[in-house]
Design a protein around this motif. Structure first.
Motif, PDB file in Angstrom:
ATOM      1  N   HIS A 137       0.838  -1.207   0.000  1.00 43.50           N
ATOM      2  CA  HIS A 137       0.000   0.000   0.000  1.00 43.50           C
ATOM      3  C   HIS A 137       0.869   1.253   0.000  1.00 43.50           C
ATOM      4  N   GLU A 138       1.893   1.273   0.845  1.00 47.15           N
ATOM      5  CA  GLU A 138       2.786   2.437   0.903  1.00 47.15           C
ATOM      6  C   GLU A 138       3.500   2.646  -0.430  1.00 47.15           C
ATOM      7  N   ALA A 139       3.889   1.540  -1.067  1.00 42.11           N
ATOM      8  CA  ALA A 139       4.583   1.634  -2.349  1.00 42.11           C
ATOM      9  C   ALA A 139       3.676   2.230  -3.422  1.00 42.11           C
ATOM     10  N   MET A 140       2.419   1.804  -3.468  1.00 43.80           N
ATOM     11  CA  MET A 140       1.497   2.335  -4.476  1.00 43.80           C
ATOM     12  C   MET A 140       1.195   3.809  -4.225  1.00 43.80           C
ATOM     13  N   GLU A 141       1.061   4.196  -2.969  1.00 49.48           N
ATOM     14  CA  GLU A 141       0.847   5.616  -2.656  1.00 49.48           C
ATOM     15  C   GLU A 141       2.073   6.438  -3.040  1.00 49.48           C
ATOM     16  N   PHE A 142       3.253   5.884  -2.826  1.00 51.10           N
ATOM     17  CA  PHE A 142       4.500   6.534  -3.230  1.00 51.10           C
ATOM     18  C   PHE A 142       4.505   6.769  -4.744  1.00 51.10           C
ATOM     19  N   LEU A 143       4.087   5.759  -5.510  1.00 57.88           N
ATOM     20  CA  LEU A 143       4.053   5.870  -6.962  1.00 57.88           C
ATOM     21  C   LEU A 143       3.096   6.985  -7.404  1.00 57.88           C
ATOM     22  N   LYS A 144       1.936   7.061  -6.778  1.00 57.79           N
ATOM     23  CA  LYS A 144       0.967   8.101  -7.140  1.00 57.79           C
ATOM     24  C   LYS A 144       1.533   9.500  -6.876  1.00 57.79           C
ATOM     25  N   VAL A 145       2.240   9.651  -5.770  1.00 54.07           N
ATOM     26  CA  VAL A 145       2.859  10.944  -5.451  1.00 54.07           C
ATOM     27  C   VAL A 145       3.927  11.289  -6.485  1.00 54.07           C
ATOM     28  N   GLU A 146       4.728  10.292  -6.883  1.00 52.57           N
ATOM     29  CA  GLU A 146       5.789  10.527  -7.871  1.00 52.57           C
ATOM     30  C   GLU A 146       5.202  10.891  -9.241  1.00 52.57           C
ATOM     31  N   ILE A 147       4.096  10.259  -9.620  1.00 55.91           N
ATOM     32  CA  ILE A 147       3.441  10.593 -10.888  1.00 55.91           C
ATOM     33  C   ILE A 147       2.990  12.046 -10.878  1.00 55.91           C
ATOM     34  N   ALA A 148       2.408  12.473  -9.762  1.00 57.45           N
ATOM     35  CA  ALA A 148       1.949  13.863  -9.653  1.00 57.45           C
ATOM     36  C   ALA A 148       3.126  14.836  -9.658  1.00 57.45           C
ATOM     37  N   ARG A 149       4.207  14.481  -8.956  1.00 56.69           N
ATOM     38  CA  ARG A 149       5.362  15.376  -8.850  1.00 56.69           C
ATOM     39  C   ARG A 149       6.030  15.580 -10.203  1.00 56.69           C
ATOM     40  N   TRP A 150       6.321  14.477 -10.900  1.00 56.85           N
ATOM     41  CA  TRP A 150       6.965  14.585 -12.200  1.00 56.85           C
ATOM     42  C   TRP A 150       6.022  15.189 -13.238  1.00 56.85           C
ATOM     43  N   GLY A 151       4.721  14.907 -13.094  1.00 59.13           N
ATOM     44  CA  GLY A 151       3.743  15.476 -14.016  1.00 59.13           C
ATOM     45  C   GLY A 151       3.759  16.995 -13.988  1.00 59.13           C
ATOM     46  N   LYS A 152       3.907  17.541 -12.804  1.00 57.85           N
ATOM     47  CA  LYS A 152       3.968  18.999 -12.656  1.00 57.85           C
ATOM     48  C   LYS A 152       5.209  19.563 -13.361  1.00 57.85           C
ATOM     49  N   VAL A 153       6.346  18.889 -13.176  1.00 57.81           N
ATOM     50  CA  VAL A 153       7.598  19.334 -13.809  1.00 57.81           C
ATOM     51  C   VAL A 153       7.473  19.303 -15.333  1.00 57.81           C
ATOM     52  N   ILE A 154       6.930  18.199 -15.853  1.00 60.06           N
ATOM     53  CA  ILE A 154       6.824  18.015 -17.302  1.00 60.06           C
ATOM     54  C   ILE A 154       5.870  19.036 -17.920  1.00 60.06           C
ATOM     55  N   LYS A 155       4.734  19.270 -17.263  1.00 60.01           N
ATOM     56  CA  LYS A 155       3.766  20.227 -17.793  1.00 60.01           C
ATOM     57  C   LYS A 155       4.327  21.649 -17.792  1.00 60.01           C
ATOM     58  N   GLN A 156       5.043  21.989 -16.729  1.00 63.78           N
ATOM     59  CA  GLN A 156       5.641  23.327 -16.658  1.00 63.78           C
ATOM     60  C   GLN A 156       6.705  23.519 -17.750  1.00 63.78           C
ATOM     61  N   ALA A 157       7.408  22.433 -18.076  1.00 65.21           N
ATOM     62  CA  ALA A 157       8.460  22.513 -19.106  1.00 65.21           C
ATOM     63  C   ALA A 157       7.908  22.356 -20.518  1.00 65.21           C
ATOM     64  N   GLY A 158       6.646  21.912 -20.614  1.00 69.27           N
ATOM     65  CA  GLY A 158       6.028  21.738 -21.937  1.00 69.27           C
ATOM     66  C   GLY A 158       6.611  20.605 -22.746  1.00 69.27           C
ATOM     67  N   ILE A 159       7.110  19.547 -22.060  1.00 70.70           N
ATOM     68  CA  ILE A 159       7.722  18.402 -22.760  1.00 70.70           C
ATOM     69  C   ILE A 159       6.644  17.378 -23.099  1.00 70.70           C
ATOM     70  N   LYS A 160       6.697  16.815 -24.290  1.00 71.14           N
ATOM     71  CA  LYS A 160       5.731  15.783 -24.691  1.00 71.14           C
ATOM     72  C   LYS A 160       6.377  14.815 -25.656  1.00 71.14           C
ATOM     73  N   ILE A 161       6.157  13.532 -25.456  1.00 72.28           N
ATOM     74  CA  ILE A 161       6.611  12.500 -26.379  1.00 72.28           C
ATOM     75  C   ILE A 161       5.422  11.650 -26.755  1.00 72.28           C
ATOM     76  N   GLU A 162       5.221  11.436 -28.061  1.00 73.85           N
ATOM     77  CA  GLU A 162       4.084  10.609 -28.506  1.00 73.85           C
ATOM     78  C   GLU A 162       4.386   9.133 -28.260  1.00 73.85           C
TER      79      GLU A 162
END
Length: 289
Positions: free
Chosen positions: A264-289
């Motif tokens: 459970h802790e591992a899956m919650e950790f993954l969700k937090v990491e997805i949100a954290r990196w998602g913010k960085v990527i969106k701010q930088a405007g990076i996209k790969i198809e």
């Protein structure tokens, strides 16, 4: 089957082979390490997502799994729903590594040289954690370097040693062998504090790029809908293995801190990491198809 979504010789590969031995010792069942590099790790991850949920297929992922959730618009799997987490194996700092022949001994010298002449850096693939960690570094340092993507760390090391590329920011575990044999040199680590196994190596932040910090991790996943009893058994044996002296020594040597938390802790950790990196990527405007 232990799927490693990167090339042989990287940190995930080393951990998979070490854990595979522990599973064999515990259960007497042979573990096959199956390297499936390419497409930002998505080839191996998709293979795992579609495998039978019977506990016989495992995969080690790193921050690229969380990064891809935002970076790639058409993933063939859901990075959370299609997997069950076993545990976060370990967390660690990245190392800024250069060839032994490269005329740079620290971050300030690297920045000065990058401003004076063209330099290139390697990553383990477009949009990988090593790619984004280096882009964050060059942005904060005010320099530009040419990105040369590879299919994994193992493929980078020969070119880095020869000087074909001049730099890589990568988890220390994957490059420590070449560092210890004197073929590569660590000029900084990316954590907030120095790494205990390399106390003489400064952090990037204290070397002239204040505020810079990047850390990596390794997580063990299985296909979604794996029975809870199997998840619990894999978690218990993995956490036990991470406490063994040889595993602790292998990880500590590379500045890696074993974790071994609950599913459970591992899956919650993954969700937090997805949100954290998602913010960085969106701010930088990076996209790969």
């Amino acid at each position: 089957r232990f799927i490693v979504p990167t090339a042989t010789g990287g940190g995930s590969d080393l951990i998979a082979r070490a854990l595979g031995q522990k599973y064999f010792q515990a259960w007497g069942q042979q573990v096959v390490v199956d390297n499936r590099p390419g497409a930002g790790m998505t080839i191996g991850i998709d293979l795992t997502a579609k495998a039978p949920p019977d506990g016989h297929t495992l995969i080690i992922v790193n921050p690229s799994h969380a990064i891809n959730a935002t970076l790639m618009s058409k993933l063939p799997y859901d990075p959370v729903r299609d997997f069950d987490a076993i545990t976060v194996i370990a967390t660690q700092a990245y190392a800024v590594v250069v060839p032994q022949s490269f005329p740079v001994k620290n971050i300030k010298e690297l920045i000065a040289l990058a401003k004076a002449k063209p330099l290139s850096y390697a990553s383990s693939g477009p949009g990988s954690a090593s790619h984004l960690a280096t882009e964050m570094f060059t942005g904060m340092a005010g320099i530009q370097m040419t990105h040369v993507p590879y299919k994994g760390t193992g493929a980078v090391i020969p070119d880095l040693i020869s000087g074909r590329v001049q730099l890589m920011i990568n988890p220390l575990l994957a490059v420590i062998g070449a560092v210890e044999t004197g073929r590569l040199r660590v000029i900084a680590v990316t954590s907030a504090k120095r790494v205990s196994s390399l106390p003489e190596v400064p952090t990037v932040a204290e070397s002239g790029v204040p505020g810079y910090e990047a850390t990596s991790w390794y997580m063990l996943l299985v296909p979604g809908r794996t029975p809870a009893a199997i998840v619990a058994k894999l978690n218990a044996e993995t956490v036990k293995s991470l406490k063994a002296n040889d595993m602790v020594g292998m990880l500590a040597r590379a500045g890696t801190d074993p974790l071994g938390n609950t599913p459970h802790e591992a899956m919650e950790f993954l969700k937090v990491e997805i949100a954290r990196w998602g913010k960085v990527i969106k701010q930088a405007g990076i996209k790969i198809e």
